[in-house]
Design an enzyme around this catalytic site. Structure first.
Site, short mmCIF file in Angstrom:
data_model
loop_
_atom_site.label_atom_id
_atom_site.label_comp_id
_atom_site.label_asym_id
_atom_site.label_seq_id
_atom_site.Cartn_x
_atom_site.Cartn_y
_atom_site.Cartn_z
N ASP A 34 -48.92 -73.61 -18.79
CA ASP A 34 -50.00 -72.62 -18.80
C ASP A 34 -49.45 -71.26 -19.23
O ASP A 34 -50.10 -70.50 -19.94
CB ASP A 34 -50.61 -72.48 -17.40
CG ASP A 34 -51.38 -73.73 -17.02
OD1 ASP A 34 -51.42 -74.67 -17.84
OD2 ASP A 34 -51.93 -73.76 -15.90
N ASP A 38 -50.70 -68.92 -22.29
CA ASP A 38 -51.19 -67.55 -22.12
C ASP A 38 -50.46 -66.56 -23.04
O ASP A 38 -51.06 -65.63 -23.57
CB ASP A 38 -51.04 -67.10 -20.66
CG ASP A 38 -52.05 -67.81 -19.78
OD1 ASP A 38 -53.03 -68.36 -20.34
OD2 ASP A 38 -51.85 -67.84 -18.55
N SER A 83 -87.30 -86.10 -22.75
CA SER A 83 -86.54 -86.63 -21.62
C SER A 83 -86.57 -88.16 -21.70
O SER A 83 -87.04 -88.72 -22.68
CB SER A 83 -87.12 -86.12 -20.32
OG SER A 83 -88.44 -86.55 -20.22
N LEU A 84 -86.07 -88.81 -20.68
CA LEU A 84 -86.00 -90.28 -20.69
C LEU A 84 -86.97 -90.82 -19.65
O LEU A 84 -87.18 -90.19 -18.61
CB LEU A 84 -84.59 -90.73 -20.32
CG LEU A 84 -83.49 -90.40 -21.32
CD1 LEU A 84 -82.13 -90.60 -20.68
CD2 LEU A 84 -83.61 -91.27 -22.56
N GLU A 113 -74.39 -95.90 -20.84
CA GLU A 113 -73.66 -94.65 -20.62
C GLU A 113 -73.92 -94.16 -19.21
O GLU A 113 -74.93 -94.54 -18.62
CB GLU A 113 -74.18 -93.57 -21.59
CG GLU A 113 -73.98 -93.91 -23.03
CD GLU A 113 -74.76 -92.96 -23.94
OE1 GLU A 113 -75.29 -91.95 -23.47
OE2 GLU A 113 -74.82 -93.26 -25.13
N LYS A 115 -75.25 -91.40 -16.68
CA LYS A 115 -76.23 -90.31 -16.76
C LYS A 115 -75.65 -89.13 -15.99
O LYS A 115 -75.54 -89.17 -14.77
CB LYS A 115 -77.56 -90.74 -16.17
CG LYS A 115 -78.64 -89.71 -16.35
CD LYS A 115 -79.99 -90.29 -16.03
CE LYS A 115 -81.09 -89.32 -16.39
NZ LYS A 115 -81.01 -88.05 -15.68
N ASP A 117 -75.32 -85.49 -14.38
CA ASP A 117 -76.30 -84.67 -13.69
C ASP A 117 -75.94 -83.19 -13.84
O ASP A 117 -75.26 -82.63 -13.00
CB ASP A 117 -76.31 -85.09 -12.21
CG ASP A 117 -77.57 -84.64 -11.53
OD1 ASP A 117 -78.50 -84.19 -12.22
OD2 ASP A 117 -77.62 -84.72 -10.28
N TYR A 226 -75.23 -87.78 -27.69
CA TYR A 226 -76.34 -88.07 -28.61
C TYR A 226 -76.17 -87.23 -29.87
O TYR A 226 -76.19 -86.01 -29.81
CB TYR A 226 -77.65 -87.75 -27.89
CG TYR A 226 -78.93 -88.02 -28.63
CD1 TYR A 226 -79.02 -88.98 -29.63
CD2 TYR A 226 -80.09 -87.32 -28.30
CE1 TYR A 226 -80.22 -89.22 -30.28
CE2 TYR A 226 -81.29 -87.56 -28.94
CZ TYR A 226 -81.35 -88.51 -29.93
OH TYR A 226 -82.53 -88.75 -30.58
N LYS A 312 -81.92 -95.13 -12.50
CA LYS A 312 -81.44 -94.18 -11.49
C LYS A 312 -80.77 -94.93 -10.34
O LYS A 312 -81.34 -95.88 -9.82
CB LYS A 312 -82.64 -93.38 -10.94
CG LYS A 312 -83.30 -92.46 -11.97
CD LYS A 312 -82.33 -91.38 -12.41
CE LYS A 312 -83.01 -90.14 -12.89
NZ LYS A 312 -83.60 -89.29 -11.92
N CYS A 406 -109.28 -76.91 6.01
CA CYS A 406 -108.30 -76.27 5.13
C CYS A 406 -107.46 -75.27 5.94
O CYS A 406 -108.02 -74.44 6.66
CB CYS A 406 -109.02 -75.55 4.00
SG CYS A 406 -107.91 -74.56 2.98
N CYS A 409 -108.55 -71.57 4.37
CA CYS A 409 -109.89 -70.97 4.44
C CYS A 409 -110.80 -71.68 5.44
O CYS A 409 -111.96 -71.33 5.57
CB CYS A 409 -110.53 -70.96 3.05
SG CYS A 409 -110.99 -72.60 2.49
N CYS A 424 -109.69 -79.30 -0.52
CA CYS A 424 -110.49 -78.20 0.00
C CYS A 424 -111.51 -77.89 -1.10
O CYS A 424 -111.13 -77.56 -2.22
CB CYS A 424 -109.61 -76.98 0.27
SG CYS A 424 -110.60 -75.50 0.50
N CYS A 430 -110.82 -69.84 -1.76
CA CYS A 430 -109.61 -70.26 -1.04
C CYS A 430 -108.39 -69.70 -1.79
O CYS A 430 -108.13 -70.08 -2.93
CB CYS A 430 -109.60 -71.78 -0.97
SG CYS A 430 -108.18 -72.47 -0.12
S1 IVH Z 1 -79.91 -89.27 -23.91
C1 IVH Z 1 -84.11 -88.36 -26.07
N1 IVH Z 1 -77.81 -89.74 -22.45
O1 IVH Z 1 -80.93 -86.92 -18.82
C2 IVH Z 1 -83.32 -88.26 -24.82
N2 IVH Z 1 -79.36 -88.16 -21.63
O2 IVH Z 1 -84.14 -87.38 -18.62
C3 IVH Z 1 -81.87 -88.14 -25.09
N3 IVH Z 1 -78.70 -87.09 -19.53
O3 IVH Z 1 -82.51 -84.49 -20.74
C4 IVH Z 1 -81.09 -88.03 -23.88
N4 IVH Z 1 -76.79 -88.16 -19.29
O4 IVH Z 1 -80.13 -83.99 -19.97
C5 IVH Z 1 -78.95 -89.04 -22.55
N5 IVH Z 1 -75.86 -90.26 -21.31
C6 IVH Z 1 -76.97 -89.56 -21.41
C7 IVH Z 1 -77.36 -88.62 -20.42
C8 IVH Z 1 -78.57 -87.93 -20.59
C9 IVH Z 1 -77.60 -87.24 -18.77
C10 IVH Z 1 -79.82 -86.18 -19.21
C11 IVH Z 1 -80.29 -85.32 -20.36
C12 IVH Z 1 -81.75 -85.62 -20.53
C13 IVH Z 1 -82.09 -86.29 -19.25
C14 IVH Z 1 -83.15 -87.33 -19.52
#
Ligand code: IVH
Length: 668
Positions: A34, A38, A83-84, A113, A115, A117, A226, A312, A406, A409, A424, A430
């Site tokens: 390191d 630096d 999203s997926l 792959e 997923k 977080d 991706y 999931k 309610c 109200c 309600c 309300c």
């Molecule tokens: S593919 C068209 N691959 O999960 C969608 N997404 O609900 C392309 N994520 O918004 C996404 N790991 O932020 C893909 N191996 C992976 C992922 C991944 C995490 C997230 C991503 C996306 C959300 C989908």
């Protein structure tokens, strides 16, 4: 020193430092200390200060960030960031596989792959250099966070080798490793500051920080998954990722080709256990069709690709005590029970409340105050109660009885036939309903009024300055400036934001009215099909149901909403304030009725346009794109590799089969 010589020294140092960064942050195999790193970095910094004409935003020195605070510019995504769809069981993955095979009519490889977080990011590279990094935002446009992303050491600023496309986009997840998160929290604790909830929120928050020097200190990491662009090297998504790895991107080693569902299930089983050894948070497995060609064939729904699904992992479950039940009234009047719990830690977050959804759930769980309950954090962010440990129940614990009136109200709650929620009915009297409707109106996906958020709407309502949506347009600068924590500048910003609403397209205006079940997608469908508020307003139930993707529930809600005189008055008033109530002329351009009344099915792969483009053409010309062949189908638009069973069925039903050229000729 002559200029050329200096330049050569600078670039050699940059290349060397980039190589060390790659060894350290991507391969986790550093080859110098390191300290030596630096020293070299300092040397480069010195040269860059001395010779500013050789500055480069992608120099390794830029990874330290800067103190200059910056507002983020909004950038439109070249390809929407969708999203997926989620799966929670093997059954749902099998259904996904069936859906895929039904469309592509052949076998296929899947890529599994992890997923990750964190928060998703889109990186654009041109001629091998990072030029832009944009957050997901609303999927259509996001924040340009390039300056912050440059500080993430595992993201290459310049690519290795030379066989990358001139222009491409790569998407992935910015994550905060557990270790960095724990260190950060330890520091905060020492300083007596509030602790951060979990790595995911922290990575998202960090990415949006205005001071990139702080971002640089936060040790974010990034996994890419991706690639998009016209000239990707291979047809296989997996193979493209392997190329990306060669160019210097961090691609998870877990990524694997699976030849069949059994291999997919084995992958899930392995990683459900092994993920606990990883340095970063993961919450599932993403399963993708490998071939880009087949992916294109499958296309997208309004929200997600048909070629991928996210499985999931089962949520972690913990037990705690139910202290009380509170009731919240939403914008539509629906009353949601919320459980107050003894605080517990689940999946890295402290949980004190859980949604109980509706009265049926309380009854099915047979909840009593004081019960020991099981809490899970599943797919949704809000945790839920999944069961009761009835052995631990004391006979004196009182049962939870859903309220009759309610909480805000005091109106008597009603329950519509076939619905699980209590409502309600006091829509106009309300407070949470009135405020909720106004907040929805100004929200980002609605009228997106700059400076007007939930807090300001609350203040304006409590001061009596706004009682209904139209009051926003009567606001005076002095009223706004008199609010707590609001100055003249912010007041002017809001007034400008209100003036700008005349440019908001009709579909968003329609969405912001808050008609039940008319979300973004439905609003868009209604506007594209009916064009004007007058047509939507007068459409009958049957006419609405006849529209593709509009069901009975939505149609009924629309008809009901427009049958109320007050709503019609609201629209008249908003029209007077200049809001748009008809489709943009630009949108109408190219719209014809050439395919009116025709049901067209698309199958196979094409040379001239993608399937999605054909779908859009059908809709723009008044036709209907249908999913499966029936007697009602007018044409089968057939591309290459169309499955024999589909052809056979079309022939049997005597459906005319047309090529892409025939189709284009029909539209000339
Ligand atoms: S593919 C068209 N691959 O999960 C969608 N997404 O609900 C392309 N994520 O918004 C996404 N790991 O932020 C893909 N191996 C992976 C992922 C991944 C995490 C997230 C991503 C996306 C959300 C989908």
């Amino acid at each position: 020193m002559i200029s050329e010589e200096t330049y050569n020294i600078i670039t050699a140092l940059r290349d060397e430092l980039a190589e060390h960064n790659y060894n350290y942050y991507v391969l986790a195999k550093p080859i110098i200390s390191d300290f030596d790193f630096d020293m070299k970095l300092k040397e480069l910094e010195k040269l860059e200060v001395e010779f500013p004409k050789f500055a480069d935003p992608n120099s390794p020195t830029q990874r330290v960030g800067s103190d200059i605070s910056k507002d983020f510019e909004q950038v439109e995504h070249k390809y929407s960031m969708l999203s997926l769809s989620n799966a929670y069981s093997e059954e749902e993955i099998k259904d996904f596989d069936t859906r895929v095979k039904k469309i592509i009519e052949t076998d296929c490889e899947y890529v599994c792959e992890l997923k990750f977080d964190g928060s998703s990011i889109s990186l654009t590279y041109e001629n091998g250099e990072l030029i832009r990094a944009v957050t997901r935002g609303d999927g259509v446009k996001g924040d340009d966070v390039t300056t912050n992303v440059r500080t993430i050491k595992s993201i290459p600023l310049k690519l290795r080798g030379n066989n990358y496309p001139v222009n491409f986009e790569i998407r992935g997840e910015i994550v905060m490793p557990f270790k960095a998160f724990d260190e950060l929290n330890a520091e905060l604790e020492k300083a007596g500051e509030q602790l951060l909830a979990n790595p995911r929120n922290t990575s998202a928050g960090t990415l949006k920080m205005k001071n990139s020097k702080v971002v640089a200190s936060r040790k974010l990491d990034a996994y890419l998954y991706y690639m998009l662009g016209k000239d990707l090297p291979m047809d296989g998504h997996f193979e493209n990722l392997q190329k990306a790895k060669e160019w210097g991107f961090k691609i998870s080693d877990a990524t694997k080709i699976c030849k069949n569902l059994d291999e997919v299930f084995a992958f899930i089983k392995k990683w459900d256990v092994d993920r606990h050894k990883l340095p970063v948070a993961t919450d599932g497995v993403v399963i993708k069709v490998n071939s880009k060609n087949l992916q294109e064939n499958l296309g997208f729904t309004a929200k997600s690709p048909r070629w991928a699904i996210a499985y999931k992992f089962k949520a972690e479950s913990v037990s705690t005590i139910l202290k009380s039940v509170a009731y919240q009234v939403g914008r539509t009047g629906a009353v949601t029970p919320v459980a107050n719990l003894d605080a517990v830690q689940i999946a890295g977050t402290v949980v004190k409340r859980a949604s109980l959804h509706n009265a049926d759930i309380i009854q099915n769980l047979d909840l009593h105050i004081g019960d020991t309950v099981f809490v899970e954090k599943g797919g949704e962010i809000i945790p839920k109660i999944t069961g009761v440990d009835s052995i631990k129940r004391h006979p004196m614990f009182p049962p939870v009885i859903f309220i009759k009136n309610c909480p805000e109200c005091k109106s008597l709650l009603i329950r519509k036939e076939g619905e699980s929620a209590f409502y309600c009915p006091n829509e106009d009297g309300c407070s949470p309903q009135i405020k909720g409707k106004m907040e929805h109106f100004v929200s980002r996906k609605g009228m997106d009024i700059d400076g007007l958020g939930q807090e300001t709407v609350d203040l304006l309502y409590n001061e009596g300055f706004v009682k209904e949506i139209t009051d926003f347009f009567q606001l005076e600068k002095e009223q706004l400036a008199s609010l707590e924590r609001m100055g003249e500048k912010s007041a002017l910003r809001i007034l400008d934001g209100l003036k700008a609403t005349i440019q908001v397209p009709f579909e968003r205006v329609l969405f912001s009215l808050g008609i039940r079940f008319v979300g973004e997608t439905v609003a868009k469908i209604l506007v594209n099909k009916l064009h004007t508020i007058e047509k939507i307003q007068t459409a009958t139930l049957e006419e609405l149901i006849d529209i593709d993707e509009i069901g009975e529930k939505i149609a009924e809600s629309v008809v009901d909403w427009f049958s109320i005189e007050k709503h019609l008055q609201l629209i008249e008033k908003l029209k007077n304030y200049g809001l748009q109530f008809k489709i943009d002329a630009k949108h109408l351009e190219g719209m014809t009725e050439k395919l009116k009344g025709l049901n067209i099915i698309i199958s196979g792969t094409f040379d001239t346009h993608s399937r999605d483009e054909f779908k859009k053409m059908i809709e723009k010309n008044g036709g209907k794109n249908v999913g499966s062949i029936s007697k009602k189908t007018s044409y089968l638009l057939a591309g290459k590799n169309i499955g024999p069973s589909k052809l056979e069925k079309a022939n049997k039903l005597k459906i005319t089969i047309i090529s892409e050229n025939d189709f284009l000729k029909m539209l000339n």
